[in-house]
Design an enzyme around this catalytic site. Structure first.
Site, PDB file in Angstrom:
ATOM      1  N   SER A 157     -37.045   1.363  19.028  1.00 26.38           N
ATOM      2  CA  SER A 157     -36.784   2.293  20.119  1.00 26.38           C
ATOM      3  C   SER A 157     -36.487   3.681  19.551  1.00 26.38           C
ATOM      4  CB  SER A 157     -35.642   1.751  20.982  1.00 26.38           C
ATOM      5  OG  SER A 157     -35.505   2.467  22.179  1.00 26.38           O
ATOM      6  N   ASP A 322     -42.799  -4.840  27.611  1.00 28.80           N
ATOM      7  CA  ASP A 322     -41.968  -3.651  27.435  1.00 28.80           C
ATOM      8  C   ASP A 322     -42.621  -2.502  28.192  1.00 28.80           C
ATOM      9  OD1 ASP A 322     -40.492  -1.469  26.633  1.00 28.80           O
ATOM     10  OD2 ASP A 322     -40.693  -1.845  24.479  1.00 28.80           O
ATOM     11  N   HIS A 355     -38.147  -4.427  26.939  1.00 27.13           N
ATOM     12  CA  HIS A 355     -37.815  -3.586  25.796  1.00 27.13           C
ATOM     13  C   HIS A 355     -36.773  -4.243  24.893  1.00 27.13           C
ATOM     14  CE1 HIS A 355     -37.610   0.043  23.474  1.00 27.13           C
ATOM     15  NE2 HIS A 355     -36.334   0.265  23.767  1.00 27.13           N
TER      16      HIS A 355
END
Length: 385
Positions: A157, A322, A355
């Site tokens: 991320s 995601d 995610h």
């Protein structure tokens, strides 16, 4: 708490606070005259200091990536599934460094720190930091540890954005870049999510323009709302349906506006827990760093030209469900690296976890991760031979 620490854990670890007197000029033009970084390390640095791996954390992460601080800990560090003996980032082979970034609220200098110029908490006066500022501070940390080149820099991320920045900012100081569930820059939708979260905090009456410490309060309601919104974007529809469906807490509808569905209770719980330990000014700062990230901006917005500076090998991983950092965003980076003739491996992993999948020990993901890191370890061993 762990009754017995697992064999594949790094065990009990103690963070260390490192002080830096050298001023740091930030992307904004402001200067931090001095700063501290809270750091944890796992494993042993080899003789030529070639086996070091840097872990870059995401929005709410910190230095405590693996192991336990005490036997009273209820759970280990945030990436314990990937770091430890025999795990993908194998501490029998690697010396692993994890830190709390500047602007954080877990010990490194940030909005909750004392401003040496005023003797008061920085609060909203702490300067906004960019990803490149974090990478500069991480390079200084490497200097402090005597590490000339990282065997790998790894992150998911926002952590993956730092890894990408490392590859172009200090190309000679990184041998492998592992970028997981990330993107070359935020989409307009993601920037919008961040702004809604910030507005929830700003509109809390207890925010006081960021000076809530002066009033002895915290903007708890706003921070809860921000976290609840964020958490929604980290999960997939499939994950939420499987975990909660439309289950009711009490088994029947009460015809009120109180939380009735299990998913509502879950979000309230996550928001409550988060607001009890995370700083609101830090949340504002971290989301702005996300928004501003766009390394290609210095290269005529040409991502291929941008990544052409890189000298390392790359592994990119994305996850099918995601939607916050979709596989298409990872593939933008992959395609640019291919066009720039870089050594890149890519895997899109089937997962229903959205995610958050990058934090979970999904077997296929762990297999890919471990196989790549074994190659990194073999290269380190070959170089030392």
């Amino acid at each position: 708490m762990p009754d017995v620490i697992p064999d594949d854990s790094v065990g009990l670890v103690t963070p260390q606070l490192l002080h830096f007197d050298e001023p740091l000029t930030l992307r904004s033009g402001r200067v931090l005259p001095q700063y501290d970084l809270m750091v944890e390390t796992y494993g042993t640095l080899n003789a030529d200091k070639s086996n070091a791996v840097l872990i870059c954390h995401a929005l709410s992460g910190d230095h405590h990536a693996a192991g336990y601080h005490s036997m009273a800990d209820k759970k280990p560090g945030w990436w314990d599934s990937a770091i430890g003996p025999g795990k993908p980032i194998d501490t029998n082979r690697f010396f692993v460094v994890a830190l709390n970034n500047l602007g954080g609220c877990a010990g490194s200098t940030g909005p909750t720190s004392i401003n040496p110029e005023t003797g008061k908490v920085y609060g909203p006066d702490f300067p906004i930091v960019a990803v490149r500022d974090w990478v500069t501070s991480q390079a200084r940390l490497a200097d402090r540890l005597g590490i000339q080149q990282w065997a790998a820099v790894v992150g998911g991320s926002l952590g993956g954005m730092q890894v990408l920045r490392w590859s172009i900012q200090y190309p000679e100081r990184i041998a492998n870049a592992v970028i997981i569930a990330s993107a070359p820059k935020l989409s307009a939708q993601n920037i919008a999510f961040n702004e809604v979260a910030r507005q929830a905090i700003v509109k809390d009456p207890d925010f006081h323009n960021g000076h809530y410490h002066d009033f002895g309060v915290v903007p708890k309601a706003g921070l809860m709302q921000a976290r609840m919104l964020g958490h929604l974007t980290y999960l997939s529809d499939d994950a939420m349906r499987q975990k909660f469906g439309r289950e009711l807490k009490e088994g029947k509808i009460s015809y009120s506006f109180a939380p009735e569905f299990e998913v509502e209770s879950y979000l309230h719980y996550q928001g409550e827990k988060f607001s009890s330990w995370f700083d609101a000014n830090t949340y504002m700062l971290m989301t702005k760093a996300l928004d501003y990230f766009d390394p290609s901006a210095d290269f005529d917005s040409d991502l291929v030209k941008c990544v052409s500076r890189a000298q390392c090998r790359f592994l990119l991983v994305s996850f099918t469900t995601d939607w916050r950092f979709s596989p298409a965003r990872s593939e933008e980076i992959v395609n640019a690296l291919v066009q720039a003739d870089k050594d890149v491996s890519y895997a899109c992993v089937e997962s229903e976890s959205g995610h958050d999948a990058f934090l979970l020990p999904i077997p296929r993901y762990m297999q890919i991760f471990e196989a790549y890191m074994k190659g990194v370890a073999a290269a380190v061993a070959g170089g030392a031979a």
